[in-house]
Write a protein that holds these residues in place. Structure first.
Motif, PDB file in Angstrom:
ATOM      1  N   TYR A   1       0.840  -1.207   0.000  1.00 51.12           N
ATOM      2  CA  TYR A   1       0.000   0.000   0.000  1.00 51.12           C
ATOM      3  C   TYR A   1       0.868   1.247   0.000  1.00 51.12           C
ATOM      4  N   PHE A   2       1.896   1.264   0.866  1.00 52.69           N
ATOM      5  CA  PHE A   2       2.795   2.412   0.929  1.00 52.69           C
ATOM      6  C   PHE A   2       3.538   2.608  -0.392  1.00 52.69           C
ATOM      7  N   ILE A   3       4.022   1.505  -0.961  1.00 53.71           N
ATOM      8  CA  ILE A   3       4.766   1.591  -2.220  1.00 53.71           C
ATOM      9  C   ILE A   3       3.876   2.142  -3.329  1.00 53.71           C
ATOM     10  N   ASN A   4       2.624   1.680  -3.384  1.00 55.10           N
ATOM     11  CA  ASN A   4       1.698   2.177  -4.409  1.00 55.10           C
ATOM     12  C   ASN A   4       1.442   3.668  -4.249  1.00 55.10           C
ATOM     13  N   LYS A   5       1.249   4.115  -3.005  1.00 59.61           N
ATOM     14  CA  LYS A   5       0.996   5.533  -2.775  1.00 59.61           C
ATOM     15  C   LYS A   5       2.199   6.387  -3.172  1.00 59.61           C
ATOM     16  N   ILE A   6       3.389   5.922  -2.821  1.00 58.09           N
ATOM     17  CA  ILE A   6       4.599   6.662  -3.191  1.00 58.09           C
ATOM     18  C   ILE A   6       4.782   6.666  -4.705  1.00 58.09           C
ATOM     19  N   GLY A   7       4.476   5.530  -5.342  1.00 57.76           N
ATOM     20  CA  GLY A   7       4.567   5.461  -6.800  1.00 57.76           C
ATOM     21  C   GLY A   7       3.610   6.424  -7.471  1.00 57.76           C
ATOM     22  N   TYR A   8       2.367   6.494  -6.976  1.00 56.97           N
ATOM     23  CA  TYR A   8       1.402   7.453  -7.519  1.00 56.97           C
ATOM     24  C   TYR A   8       1.879   8.889  -7.320  1.00 56.97           C
ATOM     25  N   ALA A   9       2.485   9.153  -6.171  1.00 58.03           N
ATOM     26  CA  ALA A   9       2.983  10.508  -5.893  1.00 58.03           C
ATOM     27  C   ALA A   9       4.084  10.890  -6.875  1.00 58.03           C
ATOM     28  N   LEU A  10       4.999   9.958  -7.161  1.00 59.13           N
ATOM     29  CA  LEU A  10       6.092  10.239  -8.097  1.00 59.13           C
ATOM     30  C   LEU A  10       5.561  10.467  -9.508  1.00 59.13           C
ATOM     31  N   LEU A  11       4.579   9.664  -9.927  1.00 61.45           N
ATOM     32  CA  LEU A  11       3.997   9.855 -11.257  1.00 61.45           C
ATOM     33  C   LEU A  11       3.260  11.192 -11.342  1.00 61.45           C
ATOM     34  N   THR A  12       2.545  11.538 -10.287  1.00 61.19           N
ATOM     35  CA  THR A  12       1.857  12.829 -10.265  1.00 61.19           C
ATOM     36  C   THR A  12       2.846  13.981 -10.332  1.00 61.19           C
ATOM     37  N   LEU A  13       3.931  13.852  -9.584  1.00 57.32           N
ATOM     38  CA  LEU A  13       4.954  14.900  -9.585  1.00 57.32           C
ATOM     39  C   LEU A  13       5.600  15.031 -10.963  1.00 57.32           C
ATOM     40  N   LEU A  14       5.846  13.901 -11.635  1.00 58.84           N
ATOM     41  CA  LEU A  14       6.397  13.947 -12.989  1.00 58.84           C
ATOM     42  C   LEU A  14       5.435  14.651 -13.933  1.00 58.84           C
ATOM     43  N   GLY A  15       4.137  14.377 -13.782  1.00 60.04           N
ATOM     44  CA  GLY A  15       3.152  15.061 -14.608  1.00 60.04           C
ATOM     45  C   GLY A  15       3.134  16.555 -14.358  1.00 60.04           C
ATOM     46  N   VAL A  16       3.239  16.945 -13.090  1.00 61.53           N
ATOM     47  CA  VAL A  16       3.271  18.372 -12.745  1.00 61.53           C
ATOM     48  C   VAL A  16       4.496  19.049 -13.357  1.00 61.53           C
ATOM     49  N   VAL A  17       5.655  18.400 -13.233  1.00 57.01           N
ATOM     50  CA  VAL A  17       6.891  18.947 -13.802  1.00 57.01           C
ATOM     51  C   VAL A  17       6.743  19.127 -15.309  1.00 57.01           C
ATOM     52  N   THR A  18       6.162  18.130 -15.968  1.00 61.00           N
ATOM     53  CA  THR A  18       6.000  18.189 -17.420  1.00 61.00           C
ATOM     54  C   THR A  18       5.084  19.336 -17.829  1.00 61.00           C
ATOM     55  N   VAL A  19       3.953  19.471 -17.127  1.00 63.27           N
ATOM     56  CA  VAL A  19       3.009  20.547 -17.456  1.00 63.27           C
ATOM     57  C   VAL A  19       3.644  21.911 -17.219  1.00 63.27           C
ATOM     58  N   ILE A  20       4.345  22.069 -16.104  1.00 63.29           N
ATOM     59  CA  ILE A  20       4.996  23.345 -15.808  1.00 63.29           C
ATOM     60  C   ILE A  20       6.026  23.687 -16.880  1.00 63.29           C
ATOM     61  N   PHE A  21       6.830  22.705 -17.264  1.00 63.30           N
ATOM     62  CA  PHE A  21       7.869  22.952 -18.273  1.00 63.30           C
ATOM     63  C   PHE A  21       7.249  23.358 -19.602  1.00 63.30           C
ATOM     64  N   LEU A  22       6.266  22.592 -20.080  1.00 65.59           N
ATOM     65  CA  LEU A  22       5.666  22.885 -21.376  1.00 65.59           C
ATOM     66  C   LEU A  22       4.918  24.213 -21.348  1.00 65.59           C
TER      67      LEU A  22
END
Length: 357
Positions: A4-25
């Motif tokens: 459960y913890f690993i899944n939550k951390i994984g979702y957080a990292l993917l969300t953060l990558l999406g945020v970084v991508t949107v901000i950059f573009l």
């Protein structure tokens, strides 16, 4: 539990990558030349080309994106070329080399948010480090006001259901949720900082630290915190009040509350020992979400009150087209929002195993 913890951390990292991508573009594809923004209008074409080459503005968008990800990542890749390695380790950031693969060196470092266009090359991390603590003080003060006053008003509203006190609290909380923060900030600054200044001794504008009259140093001016903290806390206060009222009314209708009344316990004892703690779950959920969103909501409040926080810095950066400061500030706020929410999810999963299922 571990999955459960690993899944939550994984979702957080993917969300953060999406945020970084949107901000950059979003900011990279804006019209205009970043090199021209940095140097102004009177620089030569040779100087512009040097800046474009130094910061990678002459590269395709895809390459610039990879450079940006590499700068933000705690573990990044760099050429082992001595001149290039010396450049990034002394001028851009300090890194700890881990190991090398061919002519590529893998290093460990703090995320690099690049340099301001308008502050003589000052690092964005330094700009954020100077302003974020002020915003944190403002957000914590506002959420504390919302918690204590909201719980109190929610309890009063529930105990006086359908009476004049309940109706008045409901009216004020609905108004508090409806009025935008920037409008409340203008009204409060004008009313309490100008019209009633003689009685309140509060200023229309002012930050946590002020310079003394002789310019010899700064001192903390706590009274400048009162108005912006109240304004920023109005909307979460209204939400907490409503949630506390509804949750407490639901708990008070349970069988064990009736049993407590039959045993002769006073209403104060029932509220304090039984009903209050069992009514707090939705309130805790709301508080965690509002605290994270306050960092973003503080932008207009800080600017109107002249509070030298991250929100005001973002507005100033927008006015001067200081893209690295805007991108870095938005990224920090988004990261804190994600971390707070993932932390709350993990705590919920630890407290209630049913959530993990």
């Amino acid at each position: 539990m571990g999955g459960y913890f690993i899944n939550k951390i994984g979702y957080a990292l993917l969300t953060l990558l999406g945020v970084v991508t949107v901000i950059f573009l979003l900011f990279t594809m804006l019209p205009g030349d970043p090199a021209q923004m940095m140097l102004g209008q009177n620089e030569s074409e040779e100087q512009l080309e040097n800046v474009r080459k130094k910061y990678g503005f002459d590269q395709p968008i895809s390459v610039q994106y990879l450079y940006y990800i590499n700068d933000l990542s705690p573990i990044s890749f760099h050429s082992t070329d001595e001149e290039d390695f010396s450049h990034f380790s002394t001028e851009k950031y300090t890194a700890v080399p881990l190991f090398s693969v061919g002519d590529i060196s893998i290093v460990l470092k703090f995320p690099y948010l690049r340099e301001s266009f308008q502050k003589n090359g000052k690092k964005v991390s330094a700009v954020i480090g100077e302003t974020l603590p002020n915003t944190a003080v403002l957000a914590i003060s506002a959420i504390l006001i919302a918690i204590f006053l909201g719980i109190f008003l929610g309890v009063i509203s529930a105990l006086t259901k359908d009476q004049w006190a309940d109706r008045l609290i409901q009216l004020l909380s609905t108004l508090g949720m409806s009025v935008p923060s920037f409008f409340s900030a203008i009204i409060f600054a004008w009313l309490f900082g100008y019209v009633l200044h003689e009685y309140t001794n509060l200023n229309m504008t002012g930050s946590l630290y002020e310079v003394d009259d002789f310019g010899e140093g700064s001192f903390i001016q706590w009274k400048n915190l009162i108005l912006p903290a109240i304004v920023l806390g109005i909307r979460p206060l209204a939400v907490v009040t409503q949630l506390m009222r509804n949750s407490l009314l639901e708990v008070m209708s349970q069988d064990y509350i009736r049993t407590a009344k039959a045993k002769g316990l006073s209403m104060f004892q029932i509220i304090r020992k039984h009903a209050l703690k069992n009514s707090m779950n939705p309130v805790v959920t709301a508080i965690s979400g509002w605290f994270a969103s306050m960092l973003a909501g503080a932008v207009f409040v800080e600017y109107i009150f002249g509070w030298n926080g991250l929100g005001k810095e973002i507005v100033d950066a927008l006015n001067t087209l200081d893209l690295p400061v805007i991108m870095g500030s938005v990224l920090v706020i988004a990261t804190m929002f994600i971390l707070i929410n993932i932390f709350v999810d993990i705590i919920y999963g630890w407290l209630d195993p049913r959530i993990r299922v």
